[in-house]
Design a protein around this motif. Structure first.
Motif, PDB file in Angstrom:
ATOM      1  N   THR A   1       0.846  -1.181   0.000  1.00 49.77           N
ATOM      2  CA  THR A   1       0.000   0.000   0.000  1.00 49.77           C
ATOM      3  C   THR A   1       0.889   1.240   0.000  1.00 49.77           C
ATOM      4  O   THR A   1       1.622   1.496   0.951  1.00 49.77           O
ATOM      5  CB  THR A   1      -0.910   0.023   1.238  1.00 49.77           C
TER       6      THR A   1
ATOM      7  N   THR B   1      -8.372   4.436  -5.547  1.00 49.06           N
ATOM      8  CA  THR B   1      -8.688   3.090  -6.032  1.00 49.06           C
ATOM      9  C   THR B   1      -9.203   3.139  -7.459  1.00 49.06           C
ATOM     10  O   THR B   1      -8.819   2.305  -8.300  1.00 49.06           O
ATOM     11  CB  THR B   1      -9.729   2.435  -5.100  1.00 49.06           C
TER      12      THR B   1
ATOM     13  N   ALA C   1      -3.036   1.773  -4.931  1.00 46.50           N
ATOM     14  CA  ALA C   1      -3.187   0.909  -3.760  1.00 46.50           C
ATOM     15  C   ALA C   1      -3.363   1.789  -2.535  1.00 46.50           C
ATOM     16  O   ALA C   1      -2.430   2.453  -2.093  1.00 46.50           O
ATOM     17  CB  ALA C   1      -1.968   0.014  -3.599  1.00 46.50           C
TER      18      ALA C   1
ATOM     19  N   MET D   1      -5.152   2.337   1.505  1.00 45.24           N
ATOM     20  CA  MET D   1      -5.665   1.747   2.737  1.00 45.24           C
ATOM     21  C   MET D   1      -6.323   2.857   3.531  1.00 45.24           C
ATOM     22  O   MET D   1      -5.718   3.910   3.756  1.00 45.24           O
ATOM     23  CB  MET D   1      -4.537   1.124   3.555  1.00 45.24           C
TER      24      MET D   1
ATOM     25  N   THR E   1       0.200   0.941   9.562  1.00 39.86           N
ATOM     26  CA  THR E   1      -0.190   0.821   8.154  1.00 39.86           C
ATOM     27  C   THR E   1       0.707   1.606   7.208  1.00 39.86           C
ATOM     28  O   THR E   1       0.824   1.235   6.034  1.00 39.86           O
ATOM     29  CB  THR E   1      -1.644   1.261   7.948  1.00 39.86           C
TER      30      THR E   1
ATOM     31  N   GLY F   1       5.053   2.428   3.152  1.00 39.02           N
ATOM     32  CA  GLY F   1       4.325   3.235   2.189  1.00 39.02           C
ATOM     33  C   GLY F   1       5.050   4.526   1.888  1.00 39.02           C
ATOM     34  O   GLY F   1       6.139   4.802   2.396  1.00 39.02           O
TER      35      GLY F   1
END
Length: 317
Positions: free
Chosen positions: A2, A49, A54, A56, A128, A132
């Motif tokens: 992501t 998207t 990608a 999140m 997360t 990235g």
């Protein structure tokens, strides 16, 4: 992997409907409502998207409305990282007056988050974003969060080598001191931030440059609505024309601009072309119902119209 994580601290279920006329007192018979996942970062993730990126989406979620929100985000094809909170996720309502074409938007404050809930949200971001490239934080802050929350976020992701794209307003924007890669205010938000009106282009450019030279943000992209946009860095300043399209719903267009801009930067476009992609994504969103993102082929068509030397097929992987 992501590459773009979005954070929405005050998400919502956006309910949209239409009625013949909006009037006081009388009952207004409405069309069947449309439900969309809402909140700045969630809207950004949906457009990322659509553009083949990608993304999140990280957001607090509470109560039955939170369960519905999570499902709506998943239905949009966006991977989610919800953070459980005690109070229910808010709902927002927009009603379009069919006769006049005017849209009336009713926005509620959202759940009050506790200090432990705030820390769980930051911990979710920490998990997360590792590996990235960009974190997009967008939207209002719910009750209970300190006004310097976004500065705390900037300090967190800066230490991880992740670039922060911020779309904030009010006191949350005024309390940012440093650590932002791209700041995307509207003229009204920028005027509130610097503390005085910005009636013309000279004043708008000076205010944007003030945020760059003071170290708040490396890049400021000022959204001018129907008048286009302005991008300012230490080394450049460029104005961009808007794309004029028939407007069906203005909700989420600013978030679509942030998404297109971030996708463009993530894919190595020059800043000017990334801004143009943002304008194309915003314009495509204006003709869709509710907060639905624009269609990718329409975004590519609009991008080509303002970037004749660019190849839109290169935007998508």
């Amino acid at each position: 992997m992501t590459s773009i994580v979005t954070l929405t601290m005050n998400p919502a279920i956006d309910m949209a409907t239409r009625t013949d006329h909006v009037v006081p007192t009388d009952k207004m018979r409405c069309e069947s409502p449309r439900f969309d996942p809402g909140g700045g970062g969630i809207n950004v993730a949906r457009t990322v998207t659509v553009l083949g990126g990608a993304a999140m989406a990280v957001f607090p979620s509470g109560g039955p409305s939170g369960v519905l929100l999570e499902q709506l985000v998943r239905d949009a094809g966006v991977p989610t990282h919800p953070v459980a909170v005690a109070e229910p996720t808010r709902e927002s309502l927009s009603v379009t007056d069919i006769g006049s074409g005017q849209q009336f938007r009713f926005v509620f404050p959202g759940p009050r988050l506790t200090a432990p809930e705030k820390h769980r949200c930051l911990a979710a971001v920490d998990r997360t974003v590792r590996g990235g490239r960009y974190l997009v934080a967008s939207g209002s802050l719910p009750p209970g969060l300190p006004v310097d929350f976004y500065q705390e976020l900037a300090d967190l992701v800066g230490g991880l080598g992740v670039r922060l794209v911020l779309d904030a307003s009010g006191s949350a924007l005024r309390h940012i001191r440093t650590g932002v890669h791209v700041l995307k205010p509207s003229v009204r938000e920028l005027a509130e931030c610097v503390g005085h009106p910005l009636p013309g282009r000279a004043e708008q450019a000076a205010a944007a440059r003030q945020l760059v030279t003071s170290g708040v943000s490396e890049i400021v992209v000022l959204s001018l609505g129907a008048e286009g946009a302005l991008a300012v860095t230490r080394d450049m300043q460029e104005w961009f024309d808007a794309i004029h399209v028939p407007v069906r719903s203005g909700i989420g267009a600013g978030d679509a601009m942030v998404a297109g801009l971030t996708v463009g930067l993530d894919r190595g476009l020059a800043l000017a072309d990334a801004v143009r992609l943002g304008i194309a994504a915003a314009s495509a969103a204006l003709v869709t119902p509710g907060t639905r993102p624009g269609r990718p082929e329409r975004i590519a068509e609009l991008y080509r119209s303002i970037s004749p030397n660019a190849e839109p097929s290169g935007i998508w992987p």
